[in-house]
Structures are given as C-alpha cells and as structure tokens.
Design a protein around this motif. Structure first.
Motif, PDB file in Angstrom:
ATOM      1  N   LEU A 132       0.770  -1.385   0.143  1.00  0.00           N
ATOM      2  CA  LEU A 132       0.086   0.132   0.042  1.00  0.00           C
ATOM      3  C   LEU A 132       1.079   1.131  -0.072  1.00  0.00           C
ATOM      4  CD1 LEU A 132      -2.841  -0.956   2.743  1.00  0.00           C
ATOM      5  CD2 LEU A 132      -2.572  -1.490   0.136  1.00  0.00           C
ATOM      6  N   ARG A 133       0.407   2.362  -0.875  1.00  0.00           N
ATOM      7  CA  ARG A 133       1.307   3.376  -1.126  1.00  0.00           C
ATOM      8  C   ARG A 133       0.592   4.772  -0.946  1.00  0.00           C
ATOM      9  NH1 ARG A 133       7.214   2.204  -1.758  1.00  0.00           N
ATOM     10  NH2 ARG A 133       7.207  -0.246  -1.744  1.00  0.00           N
ATOM     11  N   THR A 134       1.167   5.506  -0.697  1.00  0.00           N
ATOM     12  CA  THR A 134       0.671   6.861  -0.660  1.00  0.00           C
ATOM     13  C   THR A 134       0.482   7.583  -1.874  1.00  0.00           C
ATOM     14  OG1 THR A 134       2.754   8.064  -0.314  1.00  0.00           O
ATOM     15  CG2 THR A 134       1.841   7.336   1.741  1.00  0.00           C
ATOM     16  N   GLY A 135      -0.051   8.798  -2.109  1.00  0.00           N
ATOM     17  CA  GLY A 135       0.000   9.243  -3.420  1.00  0.00           C
ATOM     18  C   GLY A 135       1.244   9.689  -4.200  1.00  0.00           C
ATOM     19  N   SER A 136       2.168   9.882  -3.236  1.00  0.00           N
ATOM     20  CA  SER A 136       3.572   9.959  -3.697  1.00  0.00           C
ATOM     21  C   SER A 136       4.452   8.725  -3.928  1.00  0.00           C
ATOM     22  CB  SER A 136       4.435  11.166  -2.647  1.00  0.00           C
ATOM     23  OG  SER A 136       4.456  10.479  -1.535  1.00  0.00           O
ATOM     24  N   GLY A 137       3.701   7.704  -3.692  1.00  0.00           N
ATOM     25  CA  GLY A 137       4.441   6.311  -4.085  1.00  0.00           C
ATOM     26  C   GLY A 137       5.044   5.822  -2.774  1.00  0.00           C
ATOM     27  N   GLN A 138       4.970   6.555  -1.476  1.00  0.00           N
ATOM     28  CA  GLN A 138       5.681   6.091  -0.727  1.00  0.00           C
ATOM     29  C   GLN A 138       4.888   4.997   0.285  1.00  0.00           C
ATOM     30  OE1 GLN A 138       8.896   6.669  -0.411  1.00  0.00           O
ATOM     31  NE2 GLN A 138       8.978   7.618  -2.324  1.00  0.00           N
ATOM     32  N   THR A 149      -6.850   3.229   3.542  1.00  0.00           N
ATOM     33  CA  THR A 149      -6.305   2.654   2.026  1.00  0.00           C
ATOM     34  C   THR A 149      -6.542   1.168   2.151  1.00  0.00           C
ATOM     35  OG1 THR A 149      -4.796   4.417   1.799  1.00  0.00           O
ATOM     36  CG2 THR A 149      -4.535   2.390   0.511  1.00  0.00           C
ATOM     37  N   LEU A 150      -6.371   0.597   3.510  1.00  0.00           N
ATOM     38  CA  LEU A 150      -6.346  -0.897   3.318  1.00  0.00           C
ATOM     39  C   LEU A 150      -8.010  -1.318   3.274  1.00  0.00           C
ATOM     40  CD1 LEU A 150      -5.186  -3.538   4.393  1.00  0.00           C
ATOM     41  CD2 LEU A 150      -5.672  -3.053   6.801  1.00  0.00           C
ATOM     42  N   VAL A 151      -8.897  -0.354   3.826  1.00  0.00           N
ATOM     43  CA  VAL A 151     -10.141  -0.605   3.983  1.00  0.00           C
ATOM     44  C   VAL A 151     -10.697  -0.703   2.569  1.00  0.00           C
ATOM     45  CG1 VAL A 151     -12.557   0.212   4.566  1.00  0.00           C
ATOM     46  CG2 VAL A 151     -10.791   0.115   6.027  1.00  0.00           C
ATOM     47  N   GLN A 152     -10.112  -0.037   1.604  1.00  0.00           N
ATOM     48  CA  GLN A 152     -10.491   0.159   0.341  1.00  0.00           C
ATOM     49  C   GLN A 152     -10.086  -1.465  -0.655  1.00  0.00           C
ATOM     50  OE1 GLN A 152      -8.817   3.491  -1.606  1.00  0.00           O
ATOM     51  NE2 GLN A 152      -9.594   4.717   0.086  1.00  0.00           N
ATOM     52  N   HIS A 153      -9.332  -1.885  -0.032  1.00  0.00           N
ATOM     53  CA  HIS A 153      -8.817  -3.385  -0.626  1.00  0.00           C
ATOM     54  C   HIS A 153      -9.579  -4.460   0.034  1.00  0.00           C
ATOM     55  CE1 HIS A 153      -5.546  -0.467  -1.823  1.00  0.00           C
ATOM     56  NE2 HIS A 153      -5.168  -1.547  -2.821  1.00  0.00           N
ATOM     57  N   MET A 154     -10.438  -4.278   0.913  1.00  0.00           N
ATOM     58  CA  MET A 154     -11.309  -5.245   1.662  1.00  0.00           C
ATOM     59  C   MET A 154     -12.375  -5.652   1.095  1.00  0.00           C
ATOM     60  SD  MET A 154      -9.283  -6.346   4.129  1.00  0.00           S
ATOM     61  CE  MET A 154      -7.933  -6.371   2.954  1.00  0.00           C
ATOM     62  N   PRO A 155     -12.995  -6.647   1.299  1.00  0.00           N
ATOM     63  CA  PRO A 155     -12.516  -7.731   1.955  1.00  0.00           C
ATOM     64  C   PRO A 155     -11.460  -8.577   1.185  1.00  0.00           C
ATOM     65  CG  PRO A 155     -14.378  -8.629   0.767  1.00  0.00           C
ATOM     66  CD  PRO A 155     -14.163  -7.031   0.545  1.00  0.00           C
ATOM     67  N   PRO A 156     -10.627  -9.437   2.036  1.00  0.00           N
ATOM     68  CA  PRO A 156      -9.568 -10.122   1.680  1.00  0.00           C
ATOM     69  C   PRO A 156     -10.279 -11.229   0.779  1.00  0.00           C
ATOM     70  CG  PRO A 156      -9.783 -10.597   3.929  1.00  0.00           C
ATOM     71  CD  PRO A 156     -10.479  -9.629   3.609  1.00  0.00           C
ATOM     72  N   PRO A 157      -9.700 -11.988   0.048  1.00  0.00           N
ATOM     73  CA  PRO A 157      -9.913 -13.366  -0.815  1.00  0.00           C
ATOM     74  C   PRO A 157     -10.678 -14.253   0.229  1.00  0.00           C
ATOM     75  CG  PRO A 157      -7.925 -12.649  -1.717  1.00  0.00           C
ATOM     76  CD  PRO A 157      -8.062 -11.710  -0.389  1.00  0.00           C
TER      77      PRO A 157
END
Length: 453
Positions: A132-138, A149-157
């Motif tokens: 997971l990266r910030t808008g600047s790629g860090q 940001t993590l929540v946007q990738h949930m739920p997991p498989p």
C-alpha cells in the motif's frame, strides 16, 4: 513420479487457507518442513513463552498432517542450509512458503532463493507489507491513512479449505520434537498457559467461534479487563494457526462495534508495514532525538515491574497475568508499558525485550510498534508527555475483579480501596514512586531532551 515439493513453514502452522500448501499440492508430492532456526535471527531467537507455544502448535500440526496422510519433517539449524540439504536428499527443487516481514526471515528468503526455486505467497497479513502506497508512491508511516487505504482493498479473498496432499515415495529423516526441549523443565512455569490456551488450528477455530458470539460488543468490552471481551486470537494469528482473512470474513458481518476489532486487524498489518520499512524498529528509536534521552538505569525497579510488585495494583495484576498465562489484556498492556517508560523513566527497549520473552503472542512487528507508540519514539506514536495515571485508569475501566484475580493479597478489599489501598497487607509493597513525583521526573527528562535538540 513427479519430484516432491517442499513447503517451508514458519509462523504459518495451518493447513486451511494456506497458499503454500495449495500451490504445492497442485504440483506434486508435498513435504512439509519446519526448521527451528535459532541462528538466522541471532539476538532475536524465540522467547520462552513462544517456544512453549511452538511445541504444542507443531504437535497439533503434525497430528493434522497424519490425518491427511502426510507428515511434518522437523529440522534444526540455519533454514537455508537445512532446506538445501532436504532438497538434495529428496530431489526437490521448488520450495513454497508464505512471505514474512521479520528482517531475519527476509534475509533467509533471499539466501534460500539463491540455490532453490523459492515461491513466496501472501497469507500472513490482509495485504503484503509494503504494497500500500501514498499518493507520492511511498509506503505509509501513519496508521490512519494506512487504514483508510487498507479498507479500500477489503474484503480479502475468501478462505479456501485445506488441499489434498500426496506423499513422496520416501520421507526424509526428521528430528524428534522432544529433543528440541522447547518446554520448561524445573521450575515448570507453564501451568497457567496450559490452563488458558489450546495451541493449534483447531484451538484457533474454537477461539474464533467463541469470540464471534460476543464480538458485537467488542468496542466497549475490550477496555474492561475484568470481562472476557477480547478475542485472544493474537497468539493463534502470530503462529499462523488461523489466517487473518478467515478472521476478517467471520467478523465482518457480526454487527455492533465489530469495526473496532477489524481496525485491530488493520493495526497488525500496519505494524508489519512499519517493520518492512524499518527493520531495526525493535532496537532503534524511530525519532533519533530520543537517542539522547536520559533513561534511568534502575535494575531493582525493573525487576519489581517484571514481578508485579510495583505497589500499583493494576500494573501488578497485568504483569502477573503475563507471567502466569503468557498474555496480558491490551488495556493493561498500555498501562504497564507506560508505567515502565514514564513512571520509572526506563528505556522502552527493556520492556520490549521482557515482552518478547514472556508473551505467547510475541510478534516482532507489533511488539516493537506498540512499545515505540507508548514511548513516543515511533513514527506514529502518542506524545511522550501524555502519561497514563494508573490510579485513574484502574477505576475508570472497572479493574477491581481483575486485580482480585491476579493480586490475591488485595482480594478482600472493596472497589473503592482496591485500586490504591491506603493500608498495604503484609507482603504487598507501597508504591515504588508516587504518581505526581514520577510525572514531574518524566517531564523534566523530556524537557532536558528538548533543550538538547
């Protein structure tokens, strides 16, 4: 016959929802391998409580593998050397494993990959550390944007069942688990652990099922040490006896304040993400200014803290629970850690090392991140000048019955008195320092630090 495939096990001791087993089973006969490697971690060899857990977790996994028509191969030594030796003995060329965040395991993975076809899979965390990266790629350093940001990738498989495993024509030699001497002998300090825990995949599932019944009230109950309001899944997650994806899916529909619990799973991912960026996080202040902090050398006071004899009942109850069971309620962990760092002005690394040895859930990333958060030295931490008052925290979170259980010298006292007894019973000490005095000393030390910057 197809050549066998090695599955390299570390803190992922399960069959269900274990991507390394799934991939290996699709390729050929599977040889599951656990290597007790005390050499690669150097000064971070597994602590006593974790070794106790490991013995029983491996026993459970070996039994599960036997039921599946397979075996668990045990070896001791450097992981890369033992895997190469097994590959040579069995004809295997490929190794499947879950990726890990600990710096010594990352080093071992690089070493294994030099001579074998190592395939790493996700599965220890909700998302692999560093992805997971910030808008600047860090990579993220601060928890709140990381969590968003993590929540946007949930739920997991969705979790997958354990695969069918085929056996090799011939099994390689294996160590005897008892020869590793992971269990205490004399004195036997693990009696409380045996009463409290059931290591292994089945024990993890039972713990999850039990927690699911009360998870909706987690937001409130998690702060009350006298109640059974926490999941106690942390050691099962640390040893990988249950996948975090399985826990997420089981909890996501529980209602109530379960989002608070999901945030705790996110904090676990966050800690791994921090360790991924700062491999020496357990030994180095993330804020270099604290390298000049005037920490006190107070071995007698540290020993009193370790033994639960500080004279502060809530601190002592937590430290005694830790010694007896290998676990401490999270609210009390914060109080006890703050007491060491700010009341006693002792370097947070003293506490980090003690927890590493005594916790059954001694996760390298979470332990380091939590201690640096408490000390104010971390990349995302509370300010050092925020000093917890144990005598305020104890009644606020209704800790009377908790104290009665773990500090039996005070069990006869009613709630108004048990948090700070005016008369100390024989054998129980007076406070080793008063709160007002301790707070003033800590703030003075911090002021001197600021003056040096």
């Amino acid at each position: 016959m197809t050549e066998p495939v090695l599955v390299w096990l570390r803190q992922d001791l399960r069959l269900a929802d274990q991507a390394a087993f799934v991939a290996a089973a699709a390729e050929g006969p599977v040889i599951p391998v656990y290597v007790l490697d005390d050499e690669t971690p150097r000064h971070r060899r597994m602590g006593g409580a974790s070794r106790w857990w490991l013995h029983h977790s491996l026993t459970s996994l070996a039994a599960d593998l036997r039921k599946a028509g397979s075996r668990l191969v045990l070896r001791r030594g450097r992981a890369d050397e033992q895997l190469r030796a097994l590959a040579q003995a069995t004809g295997a060329r490929r190794v499947h494993a879950l990726g890990h965040a600990e710096p010594w395991w990352r080093n071992a993975e690089r070493s294994v990959a030099k001579s074998l076809d190592l395939v790493l899979h996700p599965g220890q965390y909700l998302v692999p550390p560093g992805t997971l990266r910030t808008g600047s790629g860090q990579p993220y350093r601060i928890y709140t944007p990381f969590w968003r940001t993590l929540v946007q990738h949930m739920p997991p498989p969705p979790p997958v069942p354990a695969p069918d495993l085929s056996a090799p024509v011939q099994w390689p030699a294996s160590d005897d688990l008892n020869d590793w001497q992971l269990l205490p002998t004399a004195p036997d300090w693990a009696a409380g652990m045996r009463q409290e825990w059931t290591p292994g995949e089945a024990g993890a599932q039972t713990r999850l099922d039990r927690f699911a019944e009360c998870a909706a009230r987690y937001g409130t109950a998690r702060n009350l040490p006298s109640q059974a309001g926490t999941s106690k899944l942390s050691p099962h997650l640390h040893f990988g006896e249950i996948s975090v994806a399985r826990v997420w899916h089981a909890m996501a529909g529980a209602g109530g304040s379960v989002e608070v619990f999901l945030g705790e799973l996110g904090w676990r991912d966050y800690a791994a993400n921090v360790l991924w960026q700062f491999p020496d996080y357990a030994t180095a202040n993330a804020k270099p200014a604290f390298d000049r902090m005037d920490w006190r050398d107070a071995p007698d006071e540290v020993r009193a803290w370790q033994r639960g004899m500080t004279g502060y009942p809530i601190v002592d109850a937590g430290m005694r629970e830790l010694w007896a069971t290998g676990w401490m309620h999270n609210r009390v962990r914060m109080i006890a850690a703050s007491f060491l760092v700010k009341h006693l002005c002792v370097d947070w690394r003293e506490g980090e090392r003690w927890f590493w040895d005594t916790l059954v859930d001694a996760d390298h990333a979470a332990n380091a991140v939590n201690w640096q958060w408490t000390a104010g030295t971390g990349v995302d931490a509370q300010m050092f000048v925020r000093i917890m008052a144990p005598l305020v925290q104890s009644p606020k979170f209704d800790c009377g019955d908790y104290i009665r259980r773990w500090v039996p010298e005070l069990a006869h006292l009613p709630d108004p008195l048990i948090h700070d007894p005016p008369l100390r019973p024989r054998g129980y000490p007076a406070p080793i320092i008063g709160h007002v005095e301790a707070r003033a000393r800590a703030l003075a030390a911090h002021d001197r630090l600021k003056a040096d910057i």
